[in-house]
Scaffold this motif. Sequence first.
Motif, short mmCIF file in Angstrom:
data_model
loop_
_atom_site.label_atom_id
_atom_site.label_comp_id
_atom_site.label_asym_id
_atom_site.label_seq_id
_atom_site.Cartn_x
_atom_site.Cartn_y
_atom_site.Cartn_z
N THR A 1 0.84 -1.20 0.00
CA THR A 1 0.00 0.00 0.00
C THR A 1 0.87 1.25 0.00
OG1 THR A 1 -0.09 0.10 2.42
CG2 THR A 1 -1.79 -1.21 1.29
N THR B 1 0.61 3.91 1.80
CA THR B 1 0.89 4.40 3.15
C THR B 1 2.05 3.66 3.80
OG1 THR B 1 -0.84 2.92 4.01
CG2 THR B 1 -1.45 5.21 3.55
N LYS C 1 -2.37 4.09 -6.54
CA LYS C 1 -2.09 5.52 -6.41
C LYS C 1 -3.08 6.37 -7.19
CE LYS C 1 2.11 4.59 -7.88
NZ LYS C 1 3.51 4.68 -8.33
N ASP D 1 -5.93 8.63 -8.84
CA ASP D 1 -6.65 9.84 -8.42
C ASP D 1 -5.99 10.55 -7.24
OD1 ASP D 1 -8.66 9.41 -10.36
OD2 ASP D 1 -9.65 7.98 -9.02
N CYS E 1 -4.69 9.41 -4.52
CA CYS E 1 -5.14 8.96 -3.20
C CYS E 1 -4.01 8.86 -2.18
CB CYS E 1 -5.87 7.63 -3.32
SG CYS E 1 -4.83 6.26 -3.86
N TRP E 2 -2.75 8.89 -2.63
CA TRP E 2 -1.64 8.82 -1.68
C TRP E 2 -1.34 10.18 -1.05
CZ3 TRP E 2 3.90 6.85 -3.41
CH2 TRP E 2 4.67 6.56 -2.27
N TYR E 3 -1.73 11.23 -1.71
CA TYR E 3 -1.32 12.57 -1.26
C TYR E 3 -1.79 12.94 0.15
CZ TYR E 3 0.80 14.01 -5.67
OH TYR E 3 1.62 14.12 -6.75
N ASP F 1 -1.96 11.25 2.82
CA ASP F 1 -1.02 10.70 3.79
C ASP F 1 0.35 11.35 3.68
OD1 ASP F 1 -0.87 8.71 5.94
OD2 ASP F 1 0.64 7.75 4.69
N ASP G 1 -9.52 20.82 -6.84
CA ASP G 1 -10.66 20.40 -6.01
C ASP G 1 -11.77 21.43 -6.01
OD1 ASP G 1 -9.32 18.08 -5.17
OD2 ASP G 1 -8.43 19.09 -3.43
#
Length: 475
Positions: free
Chosen positions: A108, A110, A363, A365, A367-369, A371, A388
Amino acid sequence: MNGRTVPGSVSATSSAAEPIYVDVDVHAGVEPSPSLSGIVQTADALLVPDWDAWAEILAFGAPLAGRTPYQGIRRLQPGETAVRDGHRWEVHRGNWSWAQVEPEPGLTPTALTGEVIERIGAQLRSLDGPINPMLSGGRDSRLLTALALRVHGEKGLGCDDITAWTTSSDIGTSMEELVAAKAAAVLEVRQNIIAARNDAFVEDVVDYARTVEYMASFHIWLMPVARRLAAARGTILDGLGGGVFLGGGFPDDPGIAESAVSVTQIVQSRFTRLARYLDAADEILAPGVGEGLRERAWADFEPVATAYANHPNGATLTAYLTRTLPGISLAPAKVLASAGEVLMPIVSEPVVTAALRIEHSAKADGCWYPDLLACADRRLTGLATAADLSKRRQHVRRGASREAAGWYRDLIVGGSAAAILSDEMHRGDIAHWQNQLAKTKPQHLLRGLAMLTLWLDDVGGRLTSTQLPFGEERR
Protein backbone atom coordinates in the motif's frame (compact mmCIF):
# COMPACT_ATOMS: atom_id res chain seq x y z
CA MET A 1 27.92 18.62 -17.23
CA ASN A 2 24.83 16.81 -15.93
CA GLY A 3 24.96 13.03 -15.72
CA ARG A 4 27.81 10.66 -14.96
CA THR A 5 31.04 11.38 -16.79
CA VAL A 6 34.24 9.38 -17.26
CA PRO A 7 36.96 10.21 -19.79
CA GLY A 8 35.60 9.64 -23.29
CA SER A 9 32.00 9.03 -22.19
CA VAL A 10 29.00 10.68 -20.57
CA SER A 11 25.85 8.98 -19.27
CA ALA A 12 22.40 10.34 -18.60
CA THR A 13 21.04 10.06 -15.08
CA SER A 14 18.07 7.77 -14.47
CA SER A 15 15.73 10.74 -14.85
CA ALA A 16 17.69 12.42 -17.67
CA ALA A 17 15.70 15.50 -16.62
CA GLU A 18 18.72 17.76 -16.91
CA PRO A 19 19.44 17.49 -20.64
CA ILE A 20 22.67 16.39 -22.26
CA TYR A 21 22.89 16.92 -26.01
CA VAL A 22 25.25 14.92 -28.20
CA ASP A 23 26.37 15.66 -31.74
CA VAL A 24 26.56 12.26 -33.42
CA ASP A 25 26.67 13.44 -37.00
CA VAL A 26 26.94 17.16 -37.61
CA HIS A 27 30.35 18.26 -36.45
CA ALA A 28 33.02 15.74 -35.48
CA GLY A 29 34.72 16.27 -32.15
CA VAL A 30 32.09 18.51 -30.53
CA GLU A 31 31.76 17.65 -26.84
CA PRO A 32 28.38 16.67 -25.34
CA SER A 33 26.74 19.69 -23.76
CA PRO A 34 23.73 20.75 -21.68
CA SER A 35 23.28 23.49 -24.31
CA LEU A 36 21.73 22.52 -27.64
CA SER A 37 22.40 25.99 -29.00
CA GLY A 38 26.06 25.67 -28.05
CA ILE A 39 26.38 22.58 -30.25
CA VAL A 40 24.39 24.14 -33.10
CA GLN A 41 26.62 27.21 -33.11
CA THR A 42 29.72 25.05 -33.71
CA ALA A 43 28.37 23.65 -36.97
CA ASP A 44 30.28 24.97 -39.98
CA ALA A 45 27.79 23.65 -42.55
CA LEU A 46 24.05 23.90 -43.10
CA LEU A 47 22.00 21.90 -40.61
CA VAL A 48 19.39 19.36 -41.69
CA PRO A 49 16.04 19.99 -39.97
CA ASP A 50 14.41 17.04 -38.24
CA TRP A 51 10.78 17.44 -39.25
CA ASP A 52 9.79 14.38 -37.21
CA ALA A 53 10.90 16.29 -34.12
CA TRP A 54 8.61 19.15 -35.09
CA ALA A 55 5.71 16.79 -35.77
CA GLU A 56 6.16 15.54 -32.22
CA ILE A 57 6.41 19.04 -30.74
CA LEU A 58 3.03 19.77 -32.34
CA ALA A 59 1.50 16.41 -31.34
CA PHE A 60 2.93 15.97 -27.83
CA GLY A 61 4.49 19.32 -26.94
CA ALA A 62 8.08 18.05 -27.31
CA PRO A 63 10.13 15.64 -29.47
CA LEU A 64 10.42 11.98 -28.47
CA ALA A 65 13.18 9.39 -28.42
CA GLY A 66 15.97 11.92 -27.98
CA ARG A 67 15.20 13.88 -31.14
CA THR A 68 16.00 17.57 -31.46
CA PRO A 69 15.02 19.94 -34.29
CA TYR A 70 18.33 19.02 -35.97
CA GLN A 71 19.19 15.68 -37.51
CA GLY A 72 22.34 14.23 -35.98
CA ILE A 73 22.01 16.00 -32.62
CA ARG A 74 20.36 13.97 -29.85
CA ARG A 75 19.28 14.39 -26.27
CA LEU A 76 20.47 11.46 -24.15
CA GLN A 77 17.64 9.32 -22.82
CA PRO A 78 17.55 7.43 -19.51
CA GLY A 79 20.00 4.55 -19.60
CA GLU A 80 21.95 5.96 -22.55
CA THR A 81 25.68 6.67 -22.68
CA ALA A 82 27.58 8.67 -25.29
CA VAL A 83 31.01 7.18 -25.99
CA ARG A 84 33.79 8.82 -27.97
CA ASP A 85 34.86 6.75 -30.96
CA GLY A 86 37.84 8.57 -32.38
CA HIS A 87 36.59 12.06 -33.20
CA ARG A 88 32.91 11.11 -33.09
CA TRP A 89 30.41 10.30 -30.39
CA GLU A 90 28.21 7.22 -30.48
CA VAL A 91 25.15 6.69 -28.30
CA HIS A 92 24.73 3.31 -26.61
CA ARG A 93 21.59 2.17 -24.85
CA GLY A 94 21.96 0.45 -21.49
CA ASN A 95 19.55 -0.69 -18.82
CA TRP A 96 17.24 1.95 -17.40
CA SER A 97 17.14 1.36 -13.65
CA TRP A 98 13.56 2.59 -13.28
CA ALA A 99 12.35 -0.01 -15.77
CA GLN A 100 13.85 -2.74 -13.61
CA VAL A 101 11.52 -1.89 -10.70
CA GLU A 102 8.26 -3.85 -10.50
CA PRO A 103 5.34 -3.24 -8.16
CA GLU A 104 5.02 -5.46 -5.11
CA PRO A 105 1.50 -6.94 -5.00
CA GLY A 106 -0.43 -5.76 -1.99
CA LEU A 107 2.03 -3.03 -1.03
CA THR A 108 0.00 0.00 0.00
CA PRO A 109 1.15 3.58 -0.54
CA THR A 110 0.89 4.40 3.15
CA ALA A 111 3.45 1.68 3.90
CA LEU A 112 6.04 3.76 2.03
CA THR A 113 4.95 7.25 3.09
CA GLY A 114 7.63 7.64 5.73
CA GLU A 115 10.32 6.31 3.40
CA VAL A 116 9.42 8.72 0.58
CA ILE A 117 9.22 11.69 2.95
CA GLU A 118 12.62 10.80 4.40
CA ARG A 119 14.19 10.42 0.95
CA ILE A 120 12.95 13.84 -0.11
CA GLY A 121 14.02 15.32 3.21
CA ALA A 122 17.53 13.90 2.86
CA GLN A 123 17.98 15.86 -0.35
CA LEU A 124 16.71 19.05 1.26
CA ARG A 125 19.01 18.61 4.24
CA SER A 126 21.98 18.65 1.87
CA LEU A 127 21.17 22.20 0.76
CA ASP A 128 22.91 25.25 2.15
CA GLY A 129 21.49 28.76 2.07
CA PRO A 130 18.04 30.07 1.12
CA ILE A 131 15.38 27.87 -0.49
CA ASN A 132 12.81 29.01 -3.04
CA PRO A 133 10.04 26.42 -3.47
CA MET A 134 7.60 26.89 -6.33
CA LEU A 135 4.12 26.93 -4.75
CA SER A 136 1.12 26.42 -7.02
CA GLY A 137 -2.43 25.43 -6.15
CA GLY A 138 -1.45 21.76 -6.35
CA ARG A 139 -0.08 19.12 -4.01
CA ASP A 140 3.54 18.46 -4.97
CA SER A 141 4.57 22.06 -4.46
CA ARG A 142 2.99 22.31 -1.01
CA LEU A 143 4.60 18.97 -0.07
CA LEU A 144 8.08 20.29 -0.95
CA THR A 145 7.41 23.64 0.72
CA ALA A 146 6.35 21.94 3.94
CA LEU A 147 9.39 19.67 3.92
CA ALA A 148 11.74 22.60 3.29
CA LEU A 149 10.26 24.31 6.35
CA ARG A 150 10.61 21.13 8.40
CA VAL A 151 14.25 20.63 7.43
CA HIS A 152 15.09 24.23 8.26
CA GLY A 153 13.38 23.79 11.60
CA GLU A 154 15.45 20.69 12.29
CA LYS A 155 18.56 22.72 11.56
CA GLY A 156 17.37 25.48 13.87
CA LEU A 157 17.26 27.95 10.99
CA GLY A 158 13.63 29.00 11.12
CA CYS A 159 11.89 30.05 7.91
CA ASP A 160 13.33 33.51 7.26
CA ASP A 161 15.32 32.31 4.27
CA ILE A 162 12.50 30.28 2.69
CA THR A 163 10.33 32.06 0.13
CA ALA A 164 7.50 30.42 -1.81
CA TRP A 165 6.92 31.61 -5.39
CA THR A 166 3.52 31.57 -7.08
CA THR A 167 2.03 32.58 -10.40
CA SER A 168 -0.92 31.60 -12.61
CA SER A 169 -0.20 28.63 -14.84
CA ASP A 170 -2.49 30.11 -17.51
CA ILE A 171 -3.82 26.61 -18.08
CA GLY A 172 -5.40 26.03 -14.67
CA THR A 173 -7.92 28.25 -12.92
CA SER A 174 -7.86 31.59 -11.18
CA MET A 175 -7.91 29.55 -7.97
CA GLU A 176 -4.17 28.84 -8.38
CA GLU A 177 -2.98 32.04 -6.71
CA LEU A 178 -5.76 32.04 -4.11
CA VAL A 179 -5.20 28.44 -3.06
CA ALA A 180 -1.42 28.82 -3.03
CA ALA A 181 -1.83 31.89 -0.82
CA LYS A 182 -3.99 29.84 1.56
CA ALA A 183 -1.33 27.11 1.69
CA ALA A 184 1.39 29.71 2.35
CA ALA A 185 -0.67 31.20 5.18
CA VAL A 186 -1.30 27.78 6.72
CA LEU A 187 2.42 26.95 6.54
CA GLU A 188 3.39 30.45 7.70
CA VAL A 189 5.91 30.90 4.91
CA ARG A 190 6.78 34.10 3.06
CA GLN A 191 5.30 34.13 -0.45
CA ASN A 192 5.92 36.11 -3.63
CA ILE A 193 2.98 36.10 -6.06
CA ILE A 194 4.11 37.10 -9.54
CA ALA A 195 1.31 38.42 -11.74
CA ALA A 196 1.99 38.01 -15.45
CA ARG A 197 1.00 40.89 -17.73
CA ASN A 198 -0.93 40.65 -20.99
CA ASP A 199 1.27 43.31 -22.55
CA ALA A 200 4.37 41.22 -21.75
CA PHE A 201 3.03 38.00 -23.29
CA VAL A 202 5.01 38.25 -26.51
CA GLU A 203 8.25 38.88 -24.65
CA ASP A 204 7.52 35.85 -22.47
CA VAL A 205 6.90 33.55 -25.44
CA VAL A 206 10.04 34.63 -27.29
CA ASP A 207 12.19 34.38 -24.17
CA TYR A 208 10.74 30.97 -23.38
CA ALA A 209 11.39 29.67 -26.91
CA ARG A 210 15.02 30.71 -26.75
CA THR A 211 15.46 29.44 -23.21
CA VAL A 212 14.21 25.93 -24.00
CA GLU A 213 16.02 26.11 -27.36
CA TYR A 214 12.75 25.50 -29.22
CA MET A 215 12.48 22.00 -27.74
CA ALA A 216 9.03 22.33 -26.14
CA SER A 217 5.82 24.36 -26.17
CA PHE A 218 4.87 24.14 -22.47
CA HIS A 219 5.08 26.47 -19.46
CA ILE A 220 5.56 29.86 -21.09
CA TRP A 221 3.93 31.29 -17.96
CA LEU A 222 7.07 30.55 -15.92
CA MET A 223 9.15 33.25 -17.62
CA PRO A 224 8.04 36.18 -15.38
CA VAL A 225 8.84 34.10 -12.28
CA ALA A 226 12.23 33.07 -13.67
CA ARG A 227 13.17 36.70 -14.25
CA ARG A 228 12.31 37.60 -10.65
CA LEU A 229 14.04 34.51 -9.26
CA ALA A 230 17.25 35.53 -11.00
CA ALA A 231 17.59 38.31 -8.44
CA ALA A 232 16.97 35.98 -5.48
CA ARG A 233 19.54 33.87 -3.69
CA GLY A 234 19.19 30.17 -3.01
CA THR A 235 18.05 26.86 -4.49
CA ILE A 236 14.76 26.61 -6.39
CA LEU A 237 12.55 23.60 -5.60
CA ASP A 238 10.34 22.07 -8.30
CA GLY A 239 7.91 19.15 -8.02
CA LEU A 240 8.58 17.61 -11.44
CA GLY A 241 7.25 14.06 -11.69
CA GLY A 242 4.95 14.11 -8.68
CA GLY A 243 1.74 13.57 -10.59
CA VAL A 244 3.26 10.73 -12.61
CA PHE A 245 5.02 8.79 -9.85
CA LEU A 246 3.18 9.73 -6.65
CA GLY A 247 -0.25 10.71 -7.96
CA GLY A 248 -1.11 7.87 -10.32
CA GLY A 249 -1.33 10.23 -13.28
CA PHE A 250 -1.85 9.13 -16.90
CA PRO A 251 -3.54 5.80 -16.11
CA ASP A 252 -4.71 3.51 -18.86
CA ASP A 253 -8.34 3.77 -19.94
CA PRO A 254 -10.57 1.46 -17.86
CA GLY A 255 -11.27 -0.74 -20.87
CA ILE A 256 -7.54 -1.28 -21.33
CA ALA A 257 -6.74 -1.77 -17.68
CA GLU A 258 -9.57 -4.20 -16.94
CA SER A 259 -9.47 -6.58 -19.91
CA ALA A 260 -7.03 -8.69 -21.86
CA VAL A 261 -6.07 -6.67 -24.93
CA SER A 262 -3.28 -6.81 -27.46
CA VAL A 263 -0.03 -4.86 -27.31
CA THR A 264 -1.22 -2.87 -30.32
CA GLN A 265 -4.41 -1.83 -28.51
CA ILE A 266 -2.46 -0.80 -25.40
CA VAL A 267 -0.01 1.29 -27.40
CA GLN A 268 -2.75 2.86 -29.53
CA SER A 269 -4.74 3.80 -26.43
CA ARG A 270 -1.72 5.46 -24.82
CA PHE A 271 -0.93 7.29 -28.05
CA THR A 272 -4.47 8.63 -28.35
CA ARG A 273 -4.32 9.98 -24.80
CA LEU A 274 -0.86 11.54 -25.03
CA ALA A 275 -1.24 12.94 -28.57
CA ARG A 276 -4.65 14.44 -27.79
CA TYR A 277 -3.72 17.91 -29.09
CA LEU A 278 -4.10 16.50 -32.60
CA ASP A 279 -7.85 16.15 -31.93
CA ALA A 280 -8.03 19.84 -32.89
CA ALA A 281 -6.13 19.37 -36.16
CA ASP A 282 -9.19 19.75 -38.40
CA GLU A 283 -9.95 23.16 -36.87
CA ILE A 284 -6.40 24.53 -36.86
CA LEU A 285 -4.46 22.82 -39.64
CA ALA A 286 -4.81 22.48 -43.42
CA PRO A 287 -6.43 19.29 -44.79
CA GLY A 288 -4.14 16.27 -44.47
CA VAL A 289 -1.63 17.96 -42.20
CA GLY A 290 -3.01 16.47 -39.01
CA GLU A 291 -2.79 12.97 -40.43
CA GLY A 292 0.77 13.62 -41.60
CA LEU A 293 1.74 14.77 -38.14
CA ARG A 294 0.01 11.78 -36.59
CA GLU A 295 1.95 9.32 -38.77
CA ARG A 296 5.29 10.91 -37.96
CA ALA A 297 4.52 11.14 -34.24
CA TRP A 298 3.38 7.50 -34.16
CA ALA A 299 6.63 6.29 -35.73
CA ASP A 300 8.63 7.27 -32.63
CA PHE A 301 5.89 6.72 -30.05
CA GLU A 302 5.15 3.15 -31.11
CA PRO A 303 8.57 1.60 -30.31
CA VAL A 304 8.89 3.55 -27.04
CA ALA A 305 5.44 2.51 -25.86
CA THR A 306 5.70 -1.05 -27.16
CA ALA A 307 8.79 -1.64 -25.05
CA TYR A 308 6.65 -1.04 -21.94
CA ALA A 309 3.26 -2.23 -23.16
CA ASN A 310 3.19 -5.24 -20.83
CA HIS A 311 5.39 -3.78 -18.12
CA PRO A 312 3.49 -3.51 -14.81
CA ASN A 313 4.57 0.15 -14.65
CA GLY A 314 4.07 0.61 -18.39
CA ALA A 315 1.58 3.49 -18.28
CA THR A 316 3.80 5.43 -15.88
CA LEU A 317 7.05 4.84 -17.77
CA THR A 318 5.47 5.65 -21.13
CA ALA A 319 4.00 8.91 -19.84
CA TYR A 320 7.36 9.87 -18.37
CA LEU A 321 9.28 9.13 -21.58
CA THR A 322 6.80 10.81 -23.93
CA ARG A 323 5.61 13.80 -21.91
CA THR A 324 7.33 14.51 -18.60
CA LEU A 325 10.90 13.98 -19.78
CA PRO A 326 10.91 15.52 -23.27
CA GLY A 327 8.75 18.55 -22.50
CA ILE A 328 7.72 19.20 -18.92
CA SER A 329 11.23 18.69 -17.55
CA LEU A 330 12.50 21.72 -19.46
CA ALA A 331 10.44 23.99 -17.19
CA PRO A 332 12.71 23.39 -14.20
CA ALA A 333 15.81 22.25 -16.09
CA LYS A 334 15.94 25.22 -18.49
CA VAL A 335 13.45 27.96 -17.57
CA LEU A 336 13.87 27.98 -13.80
CA ALA A 337 17.52 26.96 -14.11
CA SER A 338 18.11 30.15 -16.11
CA ALA A 339 17.57 31.91 -12.75
CA GLY A 340 19.60 29.66 -10.45
CA GLU A 341 20.27 26.17 -9.14
CA VAL A 342 17.21 23.90 -9.26
CA LEU A 343 16.48 20.76 -7.23
CA MET A 344 13.83 18.27 -8.42
CA PRO A 345 13.63 15.86 -5.47
CA ILE A 346 10.72 13.73 -6.68
CA VAL A 347 12.50 12.49 -9.83
CA SER A 348 15.54 11.42 -7.84
CA GLU A 349 16.50 7.75 -7.94
CA PRO A 350 15.56 7.03 -4.29
CA VAL A 351 12.08 8.55 -4.51
CA VAL A 352 11.10 7.12 -7.90
CA THR A 353 12.34 3.61 -7.17
CA ALA A 354 10.27 3.62 -3.98
CA ALA A 355 7.15 4.96 -5.69
CA LEU A 356 7.38 2.39 -8.51
CA ARG A 357 7.14 -0.43 -5.99
CA ILE A 358 3.46 0.46 -5.56
CA GLU A 359 0.95 -0.63 -8.18
CA HIS A 360 -0.28 2.20 -10.35
CA SER A 361 -3.93 1.54 -9.47
CA ALA A 362 -3.16 1.90 -5.76
CA LYS A 363 -2.09 5.52 -6.41
CA ALA A 364 -5.04 6.41 -8.65
CA ASP A 365 -6.65 9.84 -8.42
CA GLY A 366 -3.94 11.13 -6.09
CA CYS A 367 -5.14 8.96 -3.20
CA TRP A 368 -1.64 8.82 -1.68
CA TYR A 369 -1.32 12.57 -1.26
CA PRO A 370 -3.40 13.00 1.92
CA ASP A 371 -1.02 10.70 3.79
CA LEU A 372 2.11 12.24 2.25
CA LEU A 373 0.95 15.76 3.07
CA ALA A 374 -0.11 14.88 6.59
CA CYS A 375 3.27 13.27 7.20
CA ALA A 376 5.02 16.40 5.89
CA ASP A 377 2.90 18.81 7.95
CA ARG A 378 -0.39 18.07 9.71
CA ARG A 379 -1.60 21.58 8.96
CA LEU A 380 -2.02 20.57 5.32
CA THR A 381 -4.61 17.91 6.17
CA GLY A 382 -7.83 18.56 4.29
CA LEU A 383 -6.53 21.68 2.55
CA ALA A 384 -8.18 21.75 -0.89
CA THR A 385 -6.26 22.16 -4.14
CA ALA A 386 -7.23 24.48 -6.97
CA ALA A 387 -8.46 21.47 -8.94
CA ASP A 388 -10.66 20.40 -6.01
CA LEU A 389 -12.36 23.78 -5.83
CA SER A 390 -13.01 24.40 -9.50
CA LYS A 391 -13.60 22.07 -12.42
CA ARG A 392 -13.62 24.84 -15.02
CA ARG A 393 -11.62 27.92 -15.83
CA GLN A 394 -12.62 31.08 -14.02
CA HIS A 395 -10.68 33.61 -16.06
CA VAL A 396 -9.53 34.19 -19.62
CA ARG A 397 -6.20 32.59 -20.38
CA ARG A 398 -3.47 35.17 -20.82
CA GLY A 399 -2.64 33.39 -24.08
CA ALA A 400 -6.20 34.05 -25.25
CA SER A 401 -6.19 37.77 -24.50
CA ARG A 402 -6.75 40.15 -27.39
CA GLU A 403 -3.07 41.16 -27.29
CA ALA A 404 -1.88 37.54 -27.43
CA ALA A 405 -4.38 36.48 -30.10
CA GLY A 406 -3.38 39.37 -32.36
CA TRP A 407 0.29 38.47 -32.01
CA TYR A 408 -0.30 34.76 -32.67
CA ARG A 409 -2.32 35.58 -35.76
CA ASP A 410 0.20 38.01 -37.21
CA LEU A 411 3.13 35.70 -36.45
CA ILE A 412 1.68 32.46 -37.82
CA VAL A 413 -0.31 33.82 -40.79
CA GLY A 414 2.67 35.95 -41.80
CA GLY A 415 5.30 33.27 -41.20
CA SER A 416 6.68 30.02 -42.53
CA ALA A 417 4.02 27.87 -40.85
CA ALA A 418 1.18 29.64 -42.67
CA ALA A 419 1.16 26.94 -45.37
CA ILE A 420 -0.09 24.31 -42.91
CA LEU A 421 -2.73 26.52 -41.28
CA SER A 422 -6.41 25.94 -42.09
CA ASP A 423 -8.41 28.29 -44.30
CA GLU A 424 -10.67 28.95 -41.32
CA MET A 425 -7.75 30.23 -39.26
CA HIS A 426 -6.46 32.30 -42.18
CA ARG A 427 -9.85 33.97 -42.51
CA GLY A 428 -10.52 34.22 -38.79
CA ASP A 429 -10.56 37.59 -37.07
CA ILE A 430 -9.00 38.28 -33.67
CA ALA A 431 -12.17 37.12 -31.87
CA HIS A 432 -12.01 33.77 -33.67
CA TRP A 433 -8.36 33.32 -32.69
CA GLN A 434 -9.23 34.23 -29.10
CA ASN A 435 -11.93 31.59 -29.09
CA GLN A 436 -9.53 28.90 -30.30
CA LEU A 437 -6.77 29.98 -27.90
CA ALA A 438 -9.24 29.71 -25.01
CA LYS A 439 -9.53 25.95 -25.64
CA THR A 440 -6.82 23.54 -24.50
CA LYS A 441 -6.17 21.45 -27.61
CA PRO A 442 -6.29 24.27 -30.21
CA GLN A 443 -4.14 26.42 -27.92
CA HIS A 444 -1.42 23.77 -27.82
CA LEU A 445 -1.38 23.39 -31.60
CA LEU A 446 -1.20 27.15 -32.11
CA ARG A 447 1.54 27.46 -29.52
CA GLY A 448 3.47 24.74 -31.33
CA LEU A 449 3.05 26.59 -34.63
CA ALA A 450 4.34 29.74 -32.95
CA MET A 451 7.42 27.87 -31.70
CA LEU A 452 8.01 26.48 -35.19
CA THR A 453 7.70 29.94 -36.75
CA LEU A 454 10.05 31.54 -34.22
CA TRP A 455 12.58 28.73 -34.78
CA LEU A 456 12.49 29.15 -38.55
CA ASP A 457 12.83 32.92 -38.18
CA ASP A 458 15.84 32.42 -35.91
CA VAL A 459 17.78 29.61 -37.63
CA GLY A 460 16.13 29.24 -41.04
CA GLY A 461 19.17 30.68 -42.78
CA ARG A 462 21.32 27.89 -41.36
CA LEU A 463 19.04 25.04 -42.52
CA THR A 464 19.20 22.96 -45.67
CA SER A 465 15.46 23.44 -46.13
CA THR A 466 12.58 25.35 -44.59
CA GLN A 467 9.86 23.63 -46.64
CA LEU A 468 7.40 22.00 -44.24
CA PRO A 469 6.61 18.39 -45.26
CA PHE A 470 3.50 17.77 -43.17
CA GLY A 471 0.87 16.57 -45.63
CA GLU A 472 -1.28 18.55 -48.01
CA GLU A 473 -0.22 22.08 -47.30
CA ARG A 474 -2.69 24.88 -47.89
CA ARG A 475 -2.61 26.11 -51.47
